[in-house]
Design an enzyme around this catalytic site. Structure first.
Site, PDB file in Angstrom:
ATOM      1  N   HIS A  12      -6.965  -2.658   6.531  1.00  0.00           N
ATOM      2  CA  HIS A  12      -6.877  -1.440   5.706  1.00  0.00           C
ATOM      3  C   HIS A  12      -8.274  -1.028   5.242  1.00  0.00           C
ATOM      4  O   HIS A  12      -8.800  -1.534   4.258  1.00  0.00           O
ATOM      5  CB  HIS A  12      -5.963  -1.716   4.506  1.00  0.00           C
ATOM      6  CG  HIS A  12      -5.624  -0.491   3.704  1.00  0.00           C
ATOM      7  ND1 HIS A  12      -4.336   0.001   3.598  1.00  0.00           N
ATOM      8  CD2 HIS A  12      -6.391   0.342   2.975  1.00  0.00           C
ATOM      9  CE1 HIS A  12      -4.328   1.064   2.830  1.00  0.00           C
ATOM     10  NE2 HIS A  12      -5.567   1.302   2.434  1.00  0.00           N
ATOM     11  N   HIS A  14     -10.708   2.657   5.127  1.00  0.00           N
ATOM     12  CA  HIS A  14     -10.913   4.092   5.414  1.00  0.00           C
ATOM     13  C   HIS A  14     -12.352   4.259   5.900  1.00  0.00           C
ATOM     14  O   HIS A  14     -13.290   3.885   5.177  1.00  0.00           O
ATOM     15  CB  HIS A  14     -10.676   4.919   4.159  1.00  0.00           C
ATOM     16  CG  HIS A  14      -9.292   4.774   3.602  1.00  0.00           C
ATOM     17  ND1 HIS A  14      -8.284   5.670   3.884  1.00  0.00           N
ATOM     18  CD2 HIS A  14      -8.733   3.818   2.823  1.00  0.00           C
ATOM     19  CE1 HIS A  14      -7.169   5.277   3.273  1.00  0.00           C
ATOM     20  NE2 HIS A  14      -7.406   4.157   2.625  1.00  0.00           N
ATOM     21  N   HIS A 192       0.587   4.368   2.995  1.00  0.00           N
ATOM     22  CA  HIS A 192       0.237   3.992   1.625  1.00  0.00           C
ATOM     23  C   HIS A 192       1.465   4.212   0.744  1.00  0.00           C
ATOM     24  O   HIS A 192       2.054   5.302   0.757  1.00  0.00           O
ATOM     25  CB  HIS A 192      -0.878   4.892   1.084  1.00  0.00           C
ATOM     26  CG  HIS A 192      -2.251   4.565   1.568  1.00  0.00           C
ATOM     27  ND1 HIS A 192      -2.606   4.622   2.883  1.00  0.00           N
ATOM     28  CD2 HIS A 192      -3.371   4.181   0.879  1.00  0.00           C
ATOM     29  CE1 HIS A 192      -3.897   4.298   2.981  1.00  0.00           C
ATOM     30  NE2 HIS A 192      -4.381   4.024   1.790  1.00  0.00           N
ATOM     31  N   GLU A 195       1.275   1.967  -4.749  1.00  0.00           N
ATOM     32  CA  GLU A 195      -0.003   1.838  -5.445  1.00  0.00           C
ATOM     33  C   GLU A 195       0.094   2.733  -6.691  1.00  0.00           C
ATOM     34  O   GLU A 195       0.164   2.254  -7.806  1.00  0.00           O
ATOM     35  CB  GLU A 195      -1.169   2.254  -4.534  1.00  0.00           C
ATOM     36  CG  GLU A 195      -2.534   2.149  -5.202  1.00  0.00           C
ATOM     37  CD  GLU A 195      -3.649   2.842  -4.398  1.00  0.00           C
ATOM     38  OE1 GLU A 195      -3.354   3.678  -3.508  1.00  0.00           O
ATOM     39  OE2 GLU A 195      -4.835   2.558  -4.678  1.00  0.00           O
ATOM     40  N   ASP A 273     -10.244  -1.448   1.526  1.00  0.00           N
ATOM     41  CA  ASP A 273      -9.899  -0.043   1.258  1.00  0.00           C
ATOM     42  C   ASP A 273     -11.115   0.881   1.445  1.00  0.00           C
ATOM     43  O   ASP A 273     -11.245   1.516   2.481  1.00  0.00           O
ATOM     44  CB  ASP A 273      -9.325   0.088  -0.157  1.00  0.00           C
ATOM     45  CG  ASP A 273      -8.261   1.163  -0.283  1.00  0.00           C
ATOM     46  OD1 ASP A 273      -7.886   1.764   0.740  1.00  0.00           O
ATOM     47  OD2 ASP A 273      -7.786   1.400  -1.407  1.00  0.00           O
ATOM     48  N   ASP A 274     -11.949   0.990   0.432  1.00  0.00           N
ATOM     49  CA  ASP A 274     -13.149   1.850   0.457  1.00  0.00           C
ATOM     50  C   ASP A 274     -14.278   1.050  -0.203  1.00  0.00           C
ATOM     51  O   ASP A 274     -14.639   1.299  -1.354  1.00  0.00           O
ATOM     52  CB  ASP A 274     -12.896   3.136  -0.342  1.00  0.00           C
ATOM     53  CG  ASP A 274     -11.613   3.845   0.077  1.00  0.00           C
ATOM     54  OD1 ASP A 274     -11.648   4.615   1.044  1.00  0.00           O
ATOM     55  OD2 ASP A 274     -10.569   3.594  -0.562  1.00  0.00           O
TER      56      ASP A 274
HETATM   57  N1  HPA Z   1      -6.204   5.611  -1.011  1.00  0.00           N
HETATM   58  C1  HPA Z   1      -5.526   6.688  -0.656  1.00  0.00           C
HETATM   59  N2  HPA Z   1      -6.041   7.630   0.074  1.00  0.00           N
HETATM   60  C2  HPA Z   1      -7.300   7.515   0.476  1.00  0.00           C
HETATM   61  C3  HPA Z   1      -8.052   6.426   0.123  1.00  0.00           C
HETATM   62  C4  HPA Z   1      -7.477   5.424  -0.658  1.00  0.00           C
HETATM   63  O1  HPA Z   1      -8.102   4.405  -0.998  1.00  0.00           O
HETATM   64  N3  HPA Z   1      -9.268   6.575   0.688  1.00  0.00           N
HETATM   65  C5  HPA Z   1      -9.216   7.723   1.346  1.00  0.00           C
HETATM   66  N4  HPA Z   1      -8.032   8.304   1.234  1.00  0.00           N
HETATM   67 ZN    ZN Z   2      -6.222   2.988   1.353  1.00  0.00          ZN
END
Ligand code: HPA
Ligand code: ZN
Length: 327
Positions: A12, A14, A192, A195, A273-274
């Site tokens: 996971h 992005h 997703h 969350e 994630d990021d």
């Molecule tokens: N969550 C949801 N959408 C997203 C994310 C994230 O971390 N990064 C880019 N789009």
């Molecule tokens: Zn994500």
């Protein structure tokens, strides 16, 4: 235990969200685009909450304008991942950002990303596969075009379809058409949920989108019947603990539900994630989890085997990755 050294599988991530801020600032300078407002004084990305994060993310992404930019981005991101011991990674890509959902343009972006992935694999041995995501806040109409781009370009590199963006906008069923199209094309599915939405968002993603993995999904812990169902069905959660903590979903690492989900038999995996947005790396995630839950290398190796088994790749690649995960 040295978390940097053992091999890891990340499901996971992005791609734009993994862009180092220095890389984005460099591109902005080259293109004379002023996005100085999205950075803190120390040069990191600055945002107040998840919704502001999505805005900052879009602003950072606005400097990525050509297939060549994505080629450079992919190389930069995979270099970082490999430095954390990642041997296999899946990254979310969006035709929304890559050519505005135009199929011809999307093909060029995808080819550039794939070429960079091959280069990184030759250099560092890291293997990349791609998951196209529809972006919730861009809307269900656009998601059909996104799914069309994904269906037309699926293959051994582009293997999955997903849903990201603002979880509070629209319902999973609004994206069912796009997911049906992706499933019929042979793409593997994730979304997703759980969350910013509660347990019902996870139930809806499973029922309406028929996904086999859930991005995050951690708020399933608020409904133990759902936790049992996830365990029984073998649904894999792409858990991103550092992201959840950075965005204030849980106050501390010890309060994060990943360990309890694991104890209750849910298949959990670990991702970032990021990462630069959340001041994390795969190495840091493992160090913090080891501190919080006393997890040792054996526990982590088991989690990465779970991740490899849940990876959206062909069986020959999976076997290769599973072999490299052996101690
Ligand atoms: N969550 C949801 N959408 C997203 C994310 C994230 O971390 N990064 C880019 N789009
Ligand atoms: Zn994500």
């Amino acid at each position: 235990m040295n978390s940097k050294d053992f091999p890891k599988v990340e499901l996971h991530l992005h791609l734009e969200g993994a862009a180092p801020p220095t890389f984005i600032r460099g591109l902005a300078r080259e293109k004379h685009i002023d996005i100085s407002g999205i950075f803190a004084e120390d040069g990191s990305y600055a945002f107040r909450d998840f919704w502001h994060f999505l805005k900052v993310y879009d602003a950072a992404t606005s400097v990525l304008q050509t297939p060549e930019d994505y080629h450079r981005l992919t190389l930069a991101v995979l270099e970082e991942s490999a430095a954390s011991g990642v041997i296999y990674s899946e990254t979310f890509l969006s035709p929304d950002f890559c050519g505005g959902r135009d199929l011809g343009a999307w093909r060029e972006y995808l080819a550039a990303i794939r070429e960079a992935a091959a280069e990184a694999e030759r250099k560092d041995g890291i293997v990349l596969r791609a998951i196209v995501t529809a972006v919730r806040h861009i809307g269900p109409e656009a998601s059909r075009e996104t799914a069309f781009c994904a269906a037309e370009t699926m293959g051994d590199f582009l293997t999955g379809f997903g849903l990201a963006g603002d979880e509070k906008l629209h319902k999973p069923k609004d994206f069912a058409y796009a997911f049906d199209m992706a499933r019929e094309a042979g793409l593997r599915l994730t979304a997703h949920a759980g969350e910013w939405g509660g347990p019902d968002s996870v139930r809806d993603a499973l029922a309406d989108l028929r996904v086999e993995r859930i991005g995050h999904g951690v708020r399933a812990i608020e409904d133990l019947a759902l936790v049992d169902e996830l365990a029984e069905k073998g649904i894999v959660l792409e858990v991103c603990p550092g992201s959840n903590i950075a965005l204030g979903l849980y106050p501390t690492w010890r309060k994060h539900p990943i360990a309890e989900l694991d104890r209750r038999g849910v298949k959990v995996t670990i991702s970032t994630d990021d990462p630069p947005f959340f001041h994390t790396t795969m190495t840091r995630e493992h160090d913090r989890l080891a501190d919080a839950f006393d997890w040792d290398e054996g526990q982590f190796r088991a989690i990465h085997r779970t991740a490899a088994r849940a990876a959206f790749c062909d069986e020959a690649t999976r076997d290769r990755i599973l072999k490299r995960l052996e101690p």
